[in-house]
Design a protein around this motif. Structure first.
Motif, PDB file in Angstrom:
ATOM      1  N   GLY A 126      -4.034  -3.861  11.211  1.00  0.00           N
ATOM      2  CA  GLY A 126      -2.625  -3.584  10.629  1.00  0.00           C
ATOM      3  C   GLY A 126      -2.888  -3.343   9.081  1.00  0.00           C
ATOM      4  N   ASP A 127      -4.311  -2.870   8.676  1.00  0.00           N
ATOM      5  CA  ASP A 127      -4.328  -2.528   7.265  1.00  0.00           C
ATOM      6  C   ASP A 127      -3.637  -1.292   6.681  1.00  0.00           C
ATOM      7  N   LEU A 128      -3.352  -0.386   7.677  1.00  0.00           N
ATOM      8  CA  LEU A 128      -2.430   0.642   7.305  1.00  0.00           C
ATOM      9  C   LEU A 128      -0.978   0.748   7.610  1.00  0.00           C
ATOM     10  N   LEU A 129      -0.673  -0.162   8.729  1.00  0.00           N
ATOM     11  CA  LEU A 129       0.611  -0.385   8.968  1.00  0.00           C
ATOM     12  C   LEU A 129       0.736  -1.722   9.720  1.00  0.00           C
ATOM     13  N   ALA A 130       1.189  -2.708   9.202  1.00  0.00           N
ATOM     14  CA  ALA A 130       1.382  -4.096  10.000  1.00  0.00           C
ATOM     15  C   ALA A 130       2.059  -3.932  11.217  1.00  0.00           C
ATOM     16  N   ALA A 131       1.875  -4.513  12.281  1.00  0.00           N
ATOM     17  CA  ALA A 131       2.529  -4.436  13.685  1.00  0.00           C
ATOM     18  C   ALA A 131       4.048  -4.573  13.344  1.00  0.00           C
ATOM     19  N   ALA A 132       4.676  -3.779  14.056  1.00  0.00           N
ATOM     20  CA  ALA A 132       6.104  -3.531  13.762  1.00  0.00           C
ATOM     21  C   ALA A 132       6.734  -3.277  15.302  1.00  0.00           C
ATOM     22  N   ALA A 133       7.963  -4.142  15.478  1.00  0.00           N
ATOM     23  CA  ALA A 133       8.588  -3.654  16.942  1.00  0.00           C
ATOM     24  C   ALA A 133       9.110  -2.258  17.257  1.00  0.00           C
ATOM     25  N   VAL A 134       8.771  -1.828  18.118  1.00  0.00           N
ATOM     26  CA  VAL A 134       9.099  -0.308  18.308  1.00  0.00           C
ATOM     27  C   VAL A 134      10.654  -0.021  18.152  1.00  0.00           C
ATOM     28  N   SER A 135      11.509  -1.007  18.332  1.00  0.00           N
ATOM     29  CA  SER A 135      13.068  -1.048  18.272  1.00  0.00           C
ATOM     30  C   SER A 135      13.478  -0.869  17.082  1.00  0.00           C
ATOM     31  N   GLY A 136      12.688  -1.052  15.857  1.00  0.00           N
ATOM     32  CA  GLY A 136      13.091  -0.786  14.754  1.00  0.00           C
ATOM     33  C   GLY A 136      12.102   0.188  13.767  1.00  0.00           C
ATOM     34  N   ALA A 137      12.184   0.152  12.587  1.00  0.00           N
ATOM     35  CA  ALA A 137      11.277   1.228  11.549  1.00  0.00           C
ATOM     36  C   ALA A 137      10.023   0.508  11.650  1.00  0.00           C
ATOM     37  N   PRO A 138       9.038   1.540  11.717  1.00  0.00           N
ATOM     38  CA  PRO A 138       9.295   2.814  11.455  1.00  0.00           C
ATOM     39  C   PRO A 138       9.390   3.655  12.663  1.00  0.00           C
ATOM     40  N   TRP A 139       9.263   2.973  13.901  1.00  0.00           N
ATOM     41  CA  TRP A 139       8.933   3.763  15.180  1.00  0.00           C
ATOM     42  C   TRP A 139      10.197   4.045  15.950  1.00  0.00           C
ATOM     43  N   SER A 140      11.377   3.696  15.796  1.00  0.00           N
ATOM     44  CA  SER A 140      12.618   4.225  16.565  1.00  0.00           C
ATOM     45  C   SER A 140      13.016   5.318  16.030  1.00  0.00           C
ATOM     46  N   THR A 141      12.848   5.831  14.860  1.00  0.00           N
ATOM     47  CA  THR A 141      13.273   7.282  14.413  1.00  0.00           C
ATOM     48  C   THR A 141      12.134   8.135  14.057  1.00  0.00           C
ATOM     49  N   THR A 142      12.616   9.523  14.066  1.00  0.00           N
ATOM     50  CA  THR A 142      11.375  10.591  13.847  1.00  0.00           C
ATOM     51  C   THR A 142      11.542  10.653  12.338  1.00  0.00           C
ATOM     52  N   GLY A 143      10.632  11.472  11.756  1.00  0.00           N
ATOM     53  CA  GLY A 143      10.165  11.662  10.586  1.00  0.00           C
ATOM     54  C   GLY A 143       9.153  11.125   9.776  1.00  0.00           C
ATOM     55  N   ARG A 144       8.798  11.223   8.464  1.00  0.00           N
ATOM     56  CA  ARG A 144       7.725  10.942   7.938  1.00  0.00           C
ATOM     57  C   ARG A 144       8.041   9.416   7.252  1.00  0.00           C
ATOM     58  N   LYS A 145       6.884   8.212   7.493  1.00  0.00           N
ATOM     59  CA  LYS A 145       6.967   6.934   7.435  1.00  0.00           C
ATOM     60  C   LYS A 145       5.935   6.557   6.375  1.00  0.00           C
ATOM     61  N   SER A 146       6.181   5.698   5.550  1.00  0.00           N
ATOM     62  CA  SER A 146       5.087   5.259   4.861  1.00  0.00           C
ATOM     63  C   SER A 146       4.007   4.068   5.308  1.00  0.00           C
ATOM     64  N   VAL A 147       2.743   4.243   4.616  1.00  0.00           N
ATOM     65  CA  VAL A 147       1.827   3.252   5.158  1.00  0.00           C
ATOM     66  C   VAL A 147       1.696   2.234   4.186  1.00  0.00           C
ATOM     67  N   ILE A 148       0.669   1.312   4.097  1.00  0.00           N
ATOM     68  CA  ILE A 148       0.358   0.338   3.174  1.00  0.00           C
ATOM     69  C   ILE A 148      -0.186   0.855   1.995  1.00  0.00           C
ATOM     70  N   PRO A 149      -1.546   1.420   2.167  1.00  0.00           N
ATOM     71  CA  PRO A 149      -2.127   2.076   0.966  1.00  0.00           C
ATOM     72  C   PRO A 149      -1.167   2.899   0.107  1.00  0.00           C
ATOM     73  N   VAL A 150      -0.719   2.824  -1.143  1.00  0.00           N
ATOM     74  CA  VAL A 150       0.281   3.517  -1.842  1.00  0.00           C
ATOM     75  C   VAL A 150      -0.426   4.027  -3.183  1.00  0.00           C
ATOM     76  N   PHE A 151      -1.855   4.212  -3.265  1.00  0.00           N
ATOM     77  CA  PHE A 151      -2.591   4.805  -4.119  1.00  0.00           C
ATOM     78  C   PHE A 151      -2.398   3.712  -5.390  1.00  0.00           C
ATOM     79  N   THR A 152      -2.358   2.775  -5.181  1.00  0.00           N
ATOM     80  CA  THR A 152      -2.847   1.577  -6.012  1.00  0.00           C
ATOM     81  C   THR A 152      -4.074   0.857  -5.856  1.00  0.00           C
ATOM     82  N   GLY A 153      -4.576   0.340  -6.666  1.00  0.00           N
ATOM     83  CA  GLY A 153      -5.962  -0.453  -6.379  1.00  0.00           C
ATOM     84  C   GLY A 153      -5.612  -1.559  -5.385  1.00  0.00           C
ATOM     85  N   ALA A 154      -4.615  -2.505  -5.463  1.00  0.00           N
ATOM     86  CA  ALA A 154      -4.349  -3.476  -4.722  1.00  0.00           C
ATOM     87  C   ALA A 154      -3.944  -3.205  -3.245  1.00  0.00           C
TER      88      ALA A 154
END
Length: 136
Positions: A76-104
């Motif tokens: 889950g270091d790029l995306l924590a476990a998420a139910a497929v019935s909700g975001a980000p899996w239940s709709t099409t399009g671009r979705k965010s991951v955890i690393p967002v170009f910050t050191g932390a």
């Protein structure tokens, strides 16, 4: 930090999941390299994943309450476990991951890694998406 041979810029790794090709068993599934991507989805040892995104082409579904996580170095270091019935899996399009170009939020690999997903709770019945990461 070790330098990746013959380059100093930001690199890209891409992995694809397609239920029709990869199935949907409760397990960890290594993603396939993208078309025309000679490097596949390998992220070398010592790389620092800076950011990325998930492009969902077909919503992920399940006959139960399945969850999907996206992994590189650890669960889950790029995306924590998420139910497929909700975001980000239940709709099409671009979705965010955890690393967002910050050191932390960056993720550093200790060995060469392939991008992967972990499905849990129930099997998947449909879905198609790409995971794209930018690393240095």
């Amino acid at each position: 930090m070790p330098q990746i041979e013959q380059t100093t810029g930001i690199k890209t790794a891409q992995g694809e999941y397609d239920f029709a090709r990869d199935g949907g068993a409760v397990s960890t599934i290594n993603l396939r390299g993208g078309p025309g991507d000679a490097a596949g989805n390998e992220v070398p040892a010592g790389a620092v994943i800076l950011g990325g995104y998930i492009e969902v082409d077909t919503a992920v579904t399940s006959g139960g309450a399945a969850t999907v996580a996206v992994n590189s170095e650890g669960a889950g270091d790029l995306l924590a476990a998420a139910a497929v019935s909700g975001a980000p899996w239940s709709t099409t399009g671009r979705k965010s991951v955890i690393p967002v170009f910050t050191g932390a939020t960056t993720v550093k690999t200790t060995v060469s890694r392939r991008l992967a997903i972990t499905t849990a709770t129930a099997t998947l019945t449909a879905g198609k998406f790409r995971v794209v990461v930018f690393y240095r």
